[in-house]
Design a protein around this motif. Structure first.
Motif, PDB file in Angstrom:
ATOM      1  N   ALA A   1       0.807  -1.222   0.000  1.00  0.00           N
ATOM      2  CA  ALA A   1       0.000   0.000   0.000  1.00  0.00           C
ATOM      3  C   ALA A   1       0.839   1.271   0.000  1.00  0.00           C
ATOM      4  O   ALA A   1       0.367   2.323  -0.430  1.00  0.00           O
ATOM      5  CB  ALA A   1      -0.926   0.008   1.208  1.00  0.00           C
ATOM      6  N   VAL A   2       2.089   1.201   0.430  1.00  0.00           N
ATOM      7  CA  VAL A   2       2.935   2.395   0.498  1.00  0.00           C
ATOM      8  C   VAL A   2       3.235   2.954  -0.894  1.00  0.00           C
ATOM      9  O   VAL A   2       3.514   4.144  -1.045  1.00  0.00           O
ATOM     10  CB  VAL A   2       4.234   2.093   1.283  1.00  0.00           C
ATOM     11  CG1 VAL A   2       5.220   1.303   0.451  1.00  0.00           C
ATOM     12  CG2 VAL A   2       4.868   3.366   1.784  1.00  0.00           C
ATOM     13  N   HIS A   3       3.132   2.140  -1.917  1.00  0.00           N
ATOM     14  CA  HIS A   3       3.387   2.602  -3.281  1.00  0.00           C
ATOM     15  C   HIS A   3       2.356   3.631  -3.753  1.00  0.00           C
ATOM     16  O   HIS A   3       2.633   4.395  -4.675  1.00  0.00           O
ATOM     17  CB  HIS A   3       3.422   1.412  -4.253  1.00  0.00           C
ATOM     18  CG  HIS A   3       4.728   0.701  -4.261  1.00  0.00           C
ATOM     19  ND1 HIS A   3       5.780   1.081  -5.047  1.00  0.00           N
ATOM     20  CD2 HIS A   3       5.164  -0.379  -3.561  1.00  0.00           C
ATOM     21  CE1 HIS A   3       6.805   0.279  -4.849  1.00  0.00           C
ATOM     22  NE2 HIS A   3       6.447  -0.620  -3.944  1.00  0.00           N
ATOM     23  N   SER A   4       1.211   3.663  -3.121  1.00  0.00           N
ATOM     24  CA  SER A   4       0.177   4.623  -3.527  1.00  0.00           C
ATOM     25  C   SER A   4       0.536   6.060  -3.128  1.00  0.00           C
ATOM     26  O   SER A   4      -0.049   7.004  -3.645  1.00  0.00           O
ATOM     27  CB  SER A   4      -1.166   4.239  -2.926  1.00  0.00           C
ATOM     28  OG  SER A   4      -1.113   4.313  -1.517  1.00  0.00           O
ATOM     29  N   TYR A   5       1.506   6.239  -2.219  1.00  0.00           N
ATOM     30  CA  TYR A   5       1.906   7.568  -1.777  1.00  0.00           C
ATOM     31  C   TYR A   5       3.003   8.177  -2.639  1.00  0.00           C
ATOM     32  O   TYR A   5       3.370   9.338  -2.447  1.00  0.00           O
ATOM     33  CB  TYR A   5       2.393   7.530  -0.328  1.00  0.00           C
ATOM     34  CG  TYR A   5       1.311   7.120   0.645  1.00  0.00           C
ATOM     35  CD1 TYR A   5       0.246   7.967   0.905  1.00  0.00           C
ATOM     36  CD2 TYR A   5       1.360   5.891   1.291  1.00  0.00           C
ATOM     37  CE1 TYR A   5      -0.754   7.600   1.788  1.00  0.00           C
ATOM     38  CE2 TYR A   5       0.365   5.512   2.171  1.00  0.00           C
ATOM     39  CZ  TYR A   5      -0.683   6.367   2.422  1.00  0.00           C
ATOM     40  OH  TYR A   5      -1.663   5.997   3.289  1.00  0.00           O
ATOM     41  N   PHE A   6       3.547   7.425  -3.569  1.00  0.00           N
ATOM     42  CA  PHE A   6       4.674   7.885  -4.375  1.00  0.00           C
ATOM     43  C   PHE A   6       4.335   7.825  -5.855  1.00  0.00           C
ATOM     44  O   PHE A   6       3.544   7.003  -6.293  1.00  0.00           O
ATOM     45  CB  PHE A   6       5.910   7.013  -4.110  1.00  0.00           C
ATOM     46  CG  PHE A   6       6.422   7.104  -2.709  1.00  0.00           C
ATOM     47  CD1 PHE A   6       7.314   8.093  -2.353  1.00  0.00           C
ATOM     48  CD2 PHE A   6       6.010   6.202  -1.737  1.00  0.00           C
ATOM     49  CE1 PHE A   6       7.788   8.184  -1.062  1.00  0.00           C
ATOM     50  CE2 PHE A   6       6.479   6.277  -0.446  1.00  0.00           C
ATOM     51  CZ  PHE A   6       7.369   7.279  -0.101  1.00  0.00           C
ATOM     52  N   LEU A   7       4.964   8.712  -6.623  1.00  0.00           N
ATOM     53  CA  LEU A   7       4.833   8.700  -8.071  1.00  0.00           C
ATOM     54  C   LEU A   7       5.604   7.507  -8.645  1.00  0.00           C
ATOM     55  O   LEU A   7       6.436   6.915  -7.959  1.00  0.00           O
ATOM     56  CB  LEU A   7       5.392   9.994  -8.657  1.00  0.00           C
ATOM     57  CG  LEU A   7       4.626  11.269  -8.360  1.00  0.00           C
ATOM     58  CD1 LEU A   7       5.409  12.476  -8.842  1.00  0.00           C
ATOM     59  CD2 LEU A   7       3.269  11.232  -9.010  1.00  0.00           C
ATOM     60  N   PRO A   8       5.358   7.146  -9.900  1.00  0.00           N
ATOM     61  CA  PRO A   8       6.144   6.076 -10.529  1.00  0.00           C
ATOM     62  C   PRO A   8       7.636   6.414 -10.546  1.00  0.00           C
ATOM     63  O   PRO A   8       8.037   7.579 -10.544  1.00  0.00           O
ATOM     64  CB  PRO A   8       5.585   6.006 -11.950  1.00  0.00           C
ATOM     65  CG  PRO A   8       4.224   6.589 -11.862  1.00  0.00           C
ATOM     66  CD  PRO A   8       4.284   7.620 -10.780  1.00  0.00           C
ATOM     67  N   GLN A   9       8.473   5.388 -10.582  1.00  0.00           N
ATOM     68  CA  GLN A   9       9.921   5.564 -10.506  1.00  0.00           C
ATOM     69  C   GLN A   9      10.489   6.377 -11.670  1.00  0.00           C
ATOM     70  O   GLN A   9      11.550   6.977 -11.540  1.00  0.00           O
ATOM     71  CB  GLN A   9      10.608   4.192 -10.460  1.00  0.00           C
ATOM     72  CG  GLN A   9      10.431   3.469  -9.151  1.00  0.00           C
ATOM     73  CD  GLN A   9      11.204   4.119  -8.028  1.00  0.00           C
ATOM     74  OE1 GLN A   9      12.269   4.672  -8.232  1.00  0.00           O
ATOM     75  NE2 GLN A   9      10.636   4.074  -6.835  1.00  0.00           N
ATOM     76  N   GLU A  10       9.816   6.408 -12.811  1.00  0.00           N
ATOM     77  CA  GLU A  10      10.318   7.161 -13.955  1.00  0.00           C
ATOM     78  C   GLU A  10      10.447   8.653 -13.632  1.00  0.00           C
ATOM     79  O   GLU A  10      11.298   9.354 -14.176  1.00  0.00           O
ATOM     80  CB  GLU A  10       9.403   6.989 -15.173  1.00  0.00           C
ATOM     81  CG  GLU A  10       9.344   5.578 -15.708  1.00  0.00           C
ATOM     82  CD  GLU A  10       8.372   4.691 -14.963  1.00  0.00           C
ATOM     83  OE1 GLU A  10       7.398   5.207 -14.368  1.00  0.00           O
ATOM     84  OE2 GLU A  10       8.599   3.469 -14.955  1.00  0.00           O
ATOM     85  N   TYR A  11       9.587   9.136 -12.765  1.00  0.00           N
ATOM     86  CA  TYR A  11       9.607  10.549 -12.406  1.00  0.00           C
ATOM     87  C   TYR A  11      10.724  10.892 -11.425  1.00  0.00           C
ATOM     88  O   TYR A  11      10.998  12.067 -11.200  1.00  0.00           O
ATOM     89  CB  TYR A  11       8.268  10.960 -11.799  1.00  0.00           C
ATOM     90  CG  TYR A  11       7.128  10.908 -12.774  1.00  0.00           C
ATOM     91  CD1 TYR A  11       7.043  11.826 -13.811  1.00  0.00           C
ATOM     92  CD2 TYR A  11       6.137   9.949 -12.668  1.00  0.00           C
ATOM     93  CE1 TYR A  11       5.988  11.793 -14.712  1.00  0.00           C
ATOM     94  CE2 TYR A  11       5.094   9.903 -13.559  1.00  0.00           C
ATOM     95  CZ  TYR A  11       5.023  10.819 -14.575  1.00  0.00           C
ATOM     96  OH  TYR A  11       3.988  10.788 -15.471  1.00  0.00           O
ATOM     97  N   ALA A  12      11.359   9.904 -10.834  1.00  0.00           N
ATOM     98  CA  ALA A  12      12.410  10.162  -9.852  1.00  0.00           C
ATOM     99  C   ALA A  12      13.599  10.877 -10.482  1.00  0.00           C
ATOM    100  O   ALA A  12      14.322  11.602  -9.796  1.00  0.00           O
ATOM    101  CB  ALA A  12      12.869   8.853  -9.205  1.00  0.00           C
TER     102      ALA A  12
END
Length: 81
Positions: free
Chosen positions: A36-47
């Motif tokens: 569920a923690v992945h819902s708080y972050f943008l996709p890795q491409e935007y990093a």
């Protein structure tokens, strides 16, 4: 007192951005993708894309500002002559 309050606000904002980005880039790849923690972050491409875009904007505004100063300086010298 207002300067100290503004400085504290900027410091807290910078720390929160640093912690968020560090968790996003360093910790998140080791967490299961269905967590569920992945819902708080943008996709890795935007990093990479977001910091690069911010850097390009910052450098563009800086160069634009320097260009405007150089043109104004040049025009000021022509008026005096």
């Amino acid at each position: 007192m207002n300067d100290q309050l503004a400085g504290l606000g900027l410091l807290l904002f910078s720390i929160s951005v640093f912690v968020y980005y560090t968790l996003w880039v360093i910790v998140l790849p080791f967490v299961d993708s269905d967590h569920a923690v992945h819902s708080y972050f943008l996709p890795q491409e935007y990093a990479i894309a977001l910091p690069v875009g911010a850097l390009v904007l910052l450098l563009s505004f800086l160069l634009l500002f320097l260009g405007i100063l150089m043109v104004r300086s040049r025009l000021g010298k022509k008026k005096k002559a």
